[in-house]
Design an enzyme around this catalytic site. Structure first.
Site, PDB file in Angstrom:
ATOM      1  N   HIS A  23      32.904  35.465  51.947  1.00 26.69           N
ATOM      2  CA  HIS A  23      31.865  36.450  52.272  1.00 26.69           C
ATOM      3  C   HIS A  23      31.407  36.210  53.711  1.00 26.69           C
ATOM      4  O   HIS A  23      30.221  35.966  53.956  1.00 26.69           O
ATOM      5  CB  HIS A  23      30.666  36.350  51.327  1.00 26.69           C
ATOM      6  N   HIS A  79      37.702  46.176  40.874  1.00 25.55           N
ATOM      7  CA  HIS A  79      36.562  46.002  41.807  1.00 25.55           C
ATOM      8  C   HIS A  79      37.113  46.223  43.210  1.00 25.55           C
ATOM      9  O   HIS A  79      38.205  45.759  43.525  1.00 25.55           O
ATOM     10  CB  HIS A  79      36.032  44.579  41.604  1.00 25.55           C
ATOM     11  N   GLU A  81      36.070  45.216  46.257  1.00 23.01           N
ATOM     12  CA  GLU A  81      35.833  44.299  47.374  1.00 23.01           C
ATOM     13  C   GLU A  81      37.173  43.808  47.925  1.00 23.01           C
ATOM     14  O   GLU A  81      38.156  43.654  47.205  1.00 23.01           O
ATOM     15  CB  GLU A  81      34.949  43.123  46.925  1.00 23.01           C
ATOM     16  N   ASP A  83      38.605  41.184  48.872  1.00 23.42           N
ATOM     17  CA  ASP A  83      39.377  40.026  48.404  1.00 23.42           C
ATOM     18  C   ASP A  83      40.286  40.385  47.230  1.00 23.42           C
ATOM     19  O   ASP A  83      41.206  39.619  46.911  1.00 23.42           O
ATOM     20  CB  ASP A  83      38.473  38.840  48.056  1.00 23.42           C
ATOM     21  N   HIS A 145      29.821  42.030  40.079  1.00 17.62           N
ATOM     22  CA  HIS A 145      28.567  42.012  40.800  1.00 17.62           C
ATOM     23  C   HIS A 145      28.371  43.200  41.728  1.00 17.62           C
ATOM     24  O   HIS A 145      27.376  43.231  42.482  1.00 17.62           O
ATOM     25  CB  HIS A 145      28.469  40.705  41.612  1.00 17.62           C
ATOM     26  N   ASP A 164      35.506  39.308  39.049  1.00 13.59           N
ATOM     27  CA  ASP A 164      34.677  38.196  39.533  1.00 13.59           C
ATOM     28  C   ASP A 164      33.958  37.462  38.394  1.00 13.59           C
ATOM     29  O   ASP A 164      33.649  36.264  38.525  1.00 13.59           O
ATOM     30  CB  ASP A 164      33.635  38.707  40.533  1.00 13.59           C
ATOM     31  N   TYR A 192      29.259  29.522  41.602  1.00 16.02           N
ATOM     32  CA  TYR A 192      29.646  30.934  41.698  1.00 16.02           C
ATOM     33  C   TYR A 192      28.578  31.817  41.048  1.00 16.02           C
ATOM     34  O   TYR A 192      28.131  32.813  41.619  1.00 16.02           O
ATOM     35  CB  TYR A 192      31.001  31.135  40.999  1.00 16.02           C
ATOM     36  N   HIS A 225      39.181  34.988  40.412  1.00 14.06           N
ATOM     37  CA  HIS A 225      39.152  33.760  41.222  1.00 14.06           C
ATOM     38  C   HIS A 225      39.251  32.562  40.289  1.00 14.06           C
ATOM     39  O   HIS A 225      38.579  32.508  39.246  1.00 14.06           O
ATOM     40  CB  HIS A 225      37.833  33.621  41.997  1.00 14.06           C
TER      41      HIS A 225
END
Ligand code: FEO
Length: 396
Positions: A23, A79, A81, A83, A145, A164, A192, A225
């Site tokens: 991040h 998701h 994001e 990553d 999230h 996540d 996390y 992850h």
């Protein structure tokens, strides 16, 4: 290279042993991380998620060695994001037009980030995708999230692809939870949760209870992850319910910064007082400008009380303390007590200002705090120890 999970499911992600910041510079990753992508081969072939943008070419090249890309019937994006979605552009250049299943909010996040004309297929909770002998069921999980997050459940294999959720920034050559050091694994899972999911505890509780109410058989949880929960996957679900429910252990964390050691001496004397009055409590002192900020947030997450200390500088508090106060404000911690302290030479506004910020962050501030002019003398250190003993009672 792909790694077998079941006869139908292969891990095709990227293990990032080098990662130390995530991040941007916000999140420390002392144990690296992984970006998990999963290839499902049934009568249809489906890819669940991709990997972070810097590894897009490596990902596509590795995936080509695992499967003929033209046989991929669909991609699931749990998701948006970067990553997890970062390799979509490189992949979809090879197989344009492949349907991409995602939430309506992920249509926004994917379009907003990549500005591509992809074949996006928005889905809702309960929508399914038949693969032949197995079926994927999509479960929207907003704010776990991001608003665009969803989980995907695969029947037959009884796997929840949770993105996540239940993840950890934890690189390993192993895939499964029963193969790794349990203390490291749980420390990373807690860190996390404390730094990524804590602001959304009510949504975490609701979503887990909703999924438990679906009575889905669960053999594995495959997050995006870290390692896969194969041995008793319910253990991390139960732990999430605890973490989401105003979690705390018997710990008091003192976060301070100091210029010429006066505030450090205050922190140490107050800690001595607390320890003498409450020997059962774990008391930790963390210097905000030296300790890792992600680790500080994790320590605050597990604490029942936090003390924040800073000298007064330029009519306020120190830069590192400002950063920590902002981080813990955003975490929306509940049910924690707090107090502030600090040294000053002339005006001494910092303690009042820190108390105000702690109240705004949702902490129960137990008193007006304690201020100290210049460096504490021997008598003043004794008074600070006495304050610590008194504070220990207020913090109970
Ligand atoms: Fe691992 Fe929210 O991305």
């Amino acid at each position: 290279m792909g790694k077998r999970i079941t006869d139908k499911v292969t891990w095709v992600g990227k293990t990032d042993w080098e990662l130390r910041r995530f991040h941007g510079d916000e999140f420390s990753t002392h144990h690296g991380s992984s970006y998990n992508a999963y290839l499902i081969r049934d009568e249809k072939t489906v890819l669940v998620d991709t990997v972070w943008l810097p590894y897009d070419k490596e990902f596509v090249s590795d995936l080509k060695r695992e499967v003929d890309l033209k046989t991929i019937d669909a991609i699931v994006v749990n998701h948006g994001e970067v990553d997890h979605s970062g390799s979509l552009s490189a992949l979809l250049r090879e197989i344009p037009g492949t349907p991409v299943y995602c939430t309506q909010n992920a249509v926004k996040s994917l379009t907003g980030q990549y500005h591509e004309e992809w074949n996006l297929k928005p889905v809702k909770t309960g929508d399914t995708l038949s693969l032949g002998t197995s079926t994927l069921t999509f479960i929207e999980a907003p704010m776990l999230h991001w608003p665009d997050t969803m989980f995907t459940y695969m029947d037959g294999e009884n796997i929840l692809f949770s993105n996540d959720g239940f993840g950890q920034h934890y690189a390993s050559e192993f895939l499964f939870n029963d193969q790794v050091d349990q203390a490291e694994l749980y420390a990373e899972a807690e860190k996390y949760f404390a730094n990524i999911l804590a602001p959304f505890c009510p949504m975490v509780t609701r979503k887990i209870n909703e999924i438990l109410g679906m009575n889905l058989p669960l053999d594995m949880i495959c997050p995006s992850h870290g390692i896969i929960w194969r041995d008793n996957p319910s253990q991390i679900v139960e732990q999430y319910l605890k973490w989401a429910d105003r979690y705390q252990v018997n710990q008091i964390t003192i976060v301070y910064d100091t210029m010429w050691n006066a505030t450090r001496h205050m922190a140490q004397a107050i800690a001595e007082g607390i320890v003498s009055a409450d020997p059962e409590a774990t008391v930790k002192l963390l210097c905000a400008s030296k300790a890792d900020k992600t680790d500080i947030v994790t320590e605050v997450f597990r604490s029942r009380a936090v003390l924040v200390g800073s000298p007064t500088v330029n009519g306020g508090y120190l830069y590192a303390i400002a950063g920590i106060l902002e981080l813990i404000r955003g975490m929306k911690f509940k049910g924690k007590k707090a107090a502030a302290f600090g040294s000053y030479g002339w005006s001494g506004e910092a303690v009042k200002m820190m108390n105000e910020e702690l109240k705004k962050a949702g902490f129960d501030v137990v008193d007006d705090g304690v201020r100290q002019t210049w460096n504490p003398s021997g008598d003043e250190l004794e008074q600070l120890r006495a304050y610590g003993r008194e504070l220990a009672q207020k913090l109970k």
